[in-house]
Motif scaffolding. Structure first.
Motif, mmCIF file in Angstrom:
data_model
loop_
_atom_site.group_PDB
_atom_site.id
_atom_site.type_symbol
_atom_site.label_atom_id
_atom_site.label_comp_id
_atom_site.label_asym_id
_atom_site.label_seq_id
_atom_site.Cartn_x
_atom_site.Cartn_y
_atom_site.Cartn_z
ATOM 1 N N LEU A 1 27.994 42.693 36.219
ATOM 2 C CA LEU A 1 28.714 41.746 37.077
ATOM 3 C C LEU A 1 28.408 40.311 36.660
ATOM 4 C CD1 LEU A 1 28.355 43.365 40.627
ATOM 5 C CD2 LEU A 1 30.247 43.600 39.012
ATOM 6 N N ASN A 2 27.143 40.049 36.342
ATOM 7 C CA ASN A 2 26.775 38.707 35.896
ATOM 8 C C ASN A 2 27.463 38.344 34.592
ATOM 9 O OD1 ASN A 2 25.227 38.037 38.072
ATOM 10 N ND2 ASN A 2 23.274 38.576 37.117
ATOM 11 N N ALA A 3 27.707 39.367 33.774
ATOM 12 C CA ALA A 3 28.373 39.110 32.496
ATOM 13 C C ALA A 3 29.858 38.814 32.702
ATOM 14 C CB ALA A 3 28.201 40.303 31.560
ATOM 15 N N GLY A 4 30.387 39.200 33.865
ATOM 16 C CA GLY A 4 31.792 38.891 34.122
ATOM 17 C C GLY A 4 32.649 40.094 34.455
ATOM 18 N N ALA A 5 32.042 41.281 34.503
ATOM 19 C CA ALA A 5 32.810 42.446 34.953
ATOM 20 C C ALA A 5 33.109 42.272 36.439
ATOM 21 C CB ALA A 5 32.016 43.729 34.730
ATOM 22 N N ASP A 6 34.271 42.747 36.876
ATOM 23 C CA ASP A 6 34.604 42.672 38.297
ATOM 24 C C ASP A 6 34.188 43.920 39.033
ATOM 25 O OD1 ASP A 6 36.288 40.123 38.440
ATOM 26 O OD2 ASP A 6 36.970 41.184 36.660
ATOM 27 N N LYS A 7 34.167 45.043 38.297
ATOM 28 C CA LYS A 7 33.778 46.303 38.911
ATOM 29 C C LYS A 7 32.964 47.102 37.904
ATOM 30 C CE LYS A 7 38.572 46.636 40.447
ATOM 31 N NZ LYS A 7 39.712 47.510 40.695
ATOM 32 N N PRO B 1 41.366 41.621 36.088
ATOM 33 C CA PRO B 1 40.114 42.306 36.429
ATOM 34 C C PRO B 1 39.619 43.247 35.319
ATOM 35 C CG PRO B 1 41.663 42.371 38.246
ATOM 36 C CD PRO B 1 42.420 41.854 37.071
ATOM 37 N N LEU B 2 38.291 43.254 35.159
ATOM 38 C CA LEU B 2 37.650 44.089 34.147
ATOM 39 C C LEU B 2 36.694 45.064 34.825
ATOM 40 C CD1 LEU B 2 36.568 41.212 31.716
ATOM 41 C CD2 LEU B 2 38.693 42.534 31.623
ATOM 42 N N VAL C 1 39.967 36.388 29.198
ATOM 43 C CA VAL C 1 41.014 37.292 29.683
ATOM 44 C C VAL C 1 40.971 37.293 31.209
ATOM 45 C CG1 VAL C 1 41.868 39.659 29.699
ATOM 46 C CG2 VAL C 1 40.884 38.702 27.611
ATOM 47 N N PHE C 2 42.090 36.858 31.830
ATOM 48 C CA PHE C 2 42.023 36.581 33.257
ATOM 49 C C PHE C 2 42.740 37.620 34.105
ATOM 50 C CE2 PHE C 2 41.551 32.604 30.867
ATOM 51 C CZ PHE C 2 40.189 32.460 31.095
ATOM 52 N N ALA D 1 35.435 38.060 29.528
ATOM 53 C CA ALA D 1 35.645 37.449 30.849
ATOM 54 C C ALA D 1 35.955 35.954 30.737
ATOM 55 C CB ALA D 1 34.431 37.669 31.738
ATOM 56 N N GLU D 2 35.479 35.316 29.672
ATOM 57 C CA GLU D 2 35.749 33.887 29.482
ATOM 58 C C GLU D 2 37.184 33.648 29.036
ATOM 59 O OE1 GLU D 2 33.975 30.907 29.506
ATOM 60 O OE2 GLU D 2 32.081 31.671 30.275
ATOM 61 N N GLU E 1 30.920 39.325 28.509
ATOM 62 C CA GLU E 1 30.896 37.858 28.681
ATOM 63 C C GLU E 1 32.030 37.198 27.909
ATOM 64 O OE1 GLU E 1 27.032 36.529 27.430
ATOM 65 O OE2 GLU E 1 26.100 37.166 29.309
#
Lengths: 214, 253
Positions: B94-100, B77-78, B74-75, B71-72, B68
């Motif tokens: 994914l909800n936390a902000g991982a892309d994969k 993909p994670l 660093v722009f 992702a807030e 989380e």
């Protein structure tokens, strides 16, 4: 003075931290709200329609929560930015998942890249995943971003536009596809600006500074 | 102009902290995942992969908070791998902000899990990690448990099956080469890259920048993953990208 509001439409299709974080980073004075509440969305100055995953699930949630009507209303009045499946959802129809009707703000279809995609004799993998260049068509949202800058894409389906004048950015991956679409106060991109480092952040900043006049 | 090949630094995390010797010059706290991710982001990394080695399920919650926080800020993909066993694990990341998410052993034990994950979340966020070891001429087998446990599964056939099951990408690690610094196993990388129509990330064995070039030019990898050559400041990501571009590879510079 009250601060401006940017609503990121949440219709239950996952991760909006990145979109929220990126928008908030480029505009610390804007209130960036992740919300599915039509009233809040209608009140916002700028609206973002994100989307990930399969179009069938996205459209099902969009219809289920009445987001399609909200989006149509927003599209008449204020700057709207569609991202990835959020772009595809604005088209007439997608051939993903056996065919899914979409919101229909832009005429055109969303098509599969195909399993035998090639370019200059070289086989291309699908999904189209990674950093590719975008050939820009003059629009306020590209301001200050070099033409042919790279953005992060991840998709297996692409927008095949009907009206060439609505294509505001060209992507090339076996086919010439619409990397960006625009009409009046609506702009939508196939790539992920919130994942596209400086070029992506610049585009988001331009969007939040945009009054919707093309 | 064409799609660029990618460089992906990989970090091991334990309970939300980066472990195993990441040692940048000038970083205040070598274990701070946000600071390290930002550093790689500034250097031009195309993506970042986190391998969660947290032993207990409960403590993995801290990794979620870490994702989380990153992702807030660093722009790019994670990807998060390690301990992804159920759909709920994927949803959480994914909800936390991982892309994969990257699925490894769970795919071997239950291939249907990959299918279910891809159906639910989309192929674009499902990476299947394959740990392969050479067991004969042009013959590689899948190993689990960090390369200790053979499965008898042919690595190339497995990759094809995982692509059919809905993987969006293959992360291929050569267990023979991991940590050895003699370069990727180009044989298995090429065999798998030729056999599947989804992107392949080469991993395991990078010791110098020519190895990265070989992974792409000789073996046809779409992306290269490396850890130690970046962690100790031997090379910056930017230097690596420049080297690859000079070798005629399409890169984002």
């Amino acid at each position: 003075m009250t601060s401006k509001i940017c609503a990121v439409i949440d219709y239950g299709m996952g991760n909006l931290h990145s979109a929220h974080g990126a928008l908030q980073t480029v505009a610390p004075d804007t209130q960036v709200l992740v919300t599915g509440d039509p009233e809040v969305i209608q009140r916002a100055d700028h609206v973002v329609l994100p989307g990930v995953g399969a179009i069938r699930d996205c459209m099902a949630e969009i219809l289920n929560q009445g987001i399609d009507d909200v989006v149509r209303e927003v599209a008449k009045t204020k700057p709207l930015l569609g991202i990835c499946v959020g772009l595809q959802a604005l088209m007439d129809r997608s051939e993903e998942n056996g065919g899914v009707d979409c919101i229909g703000l832009f005429p055109g279809q969303v098509r599969y890249f195909g399993d035998d995609l090639t370019e200059n004799g070289e086989r291309l993998k699908v999904p189209h995943m990674g950093w590719n260049t975008v050939r820009q068509v003059d629009h306020p949202l590209w301001q200050g971003i070099d033409d042919e800058s790279r953005f992060y894409f991840v998709h297996s389906y692409y927008v095949d536009a009907v009206r060439p004048e609505q294509v505001k950015g060209h992507g090339q991956y076996g086919v010439d596809f619409a990397a960006a679409m625009g009409q009046d106060n609506v702009f939508a991109v196939q790539f992920h600006p919130e994942k596209s480092h400086n070029a992506g952040l610049a585009l988001l900043r331009n969007f939040l500074n945009w009054d919707g006049q093309a | 102009m064409a799609l660029a090949k990618r460089i992906i630094p990989c970090l091991d995390v334990d309970k939300g902290r980066v472990v195993k010797g990441v040692n940048f010059v000038g970083i205040r706290d070598a274990g701070d995942p946000v600071e390290i991710a930002k550093r790689y982001n500034d250097q031009g990394a195309d993506e970042i992969t986190f391998l969660d080695i947290t032993a207990s399920h409960e403590e993995r919650e801290t990794t979620v908070h870490m994702v989380e926080a990153i992702a807030e800020q660093v722009f790019i993909p994670l990807t998060v791998g390690g301990g992804i066993r159920e759909l709920a694990d994927i949803r959480k990341m994914l909800n936390a902000g991982a892309d994969k998410v990257s699925i490894n052993s769970a795919a071997v034990y239950n291939p249907e899990f990959v299918k279910a994950a891809s159906d639910r979340f989309g192929a674009q966020c499902i990476v299947v990690a394959i740990d392969a070891k050479q067991v004969g001429d042009n013959h590689w087998e899948i190993f689990t448990h960090g390369g200790r446990k053979p499965t008898g599964i042919n690595a190339v056939e497995w990759a094809v099956k995982m692509a059919e099951f809905g993987a969006g990408e293959i992360l291929l690690t050569s267990m023979d080469r991991d940590g050895v610094k003699t370069g990727f196993d180009l044989g298995v990388t090429k065999a798998i890259s030729d056999a599947v129509n989804i992107p392949v990330i080469a991993s395991g064995g990078v010791g110098n920048l020519q190895h990265l070039v070989d992974g792409v030019k000789v073996a046809g990898a779409d992306a290269v993953l490396a850890a130690s050559i970046f962690h100790f400041g031997e090379y910056t990501v930017q230097e690596a990208k420049k080297f690859m571009a000079d070798a005629g590879i399409e890169m984002r510079l």
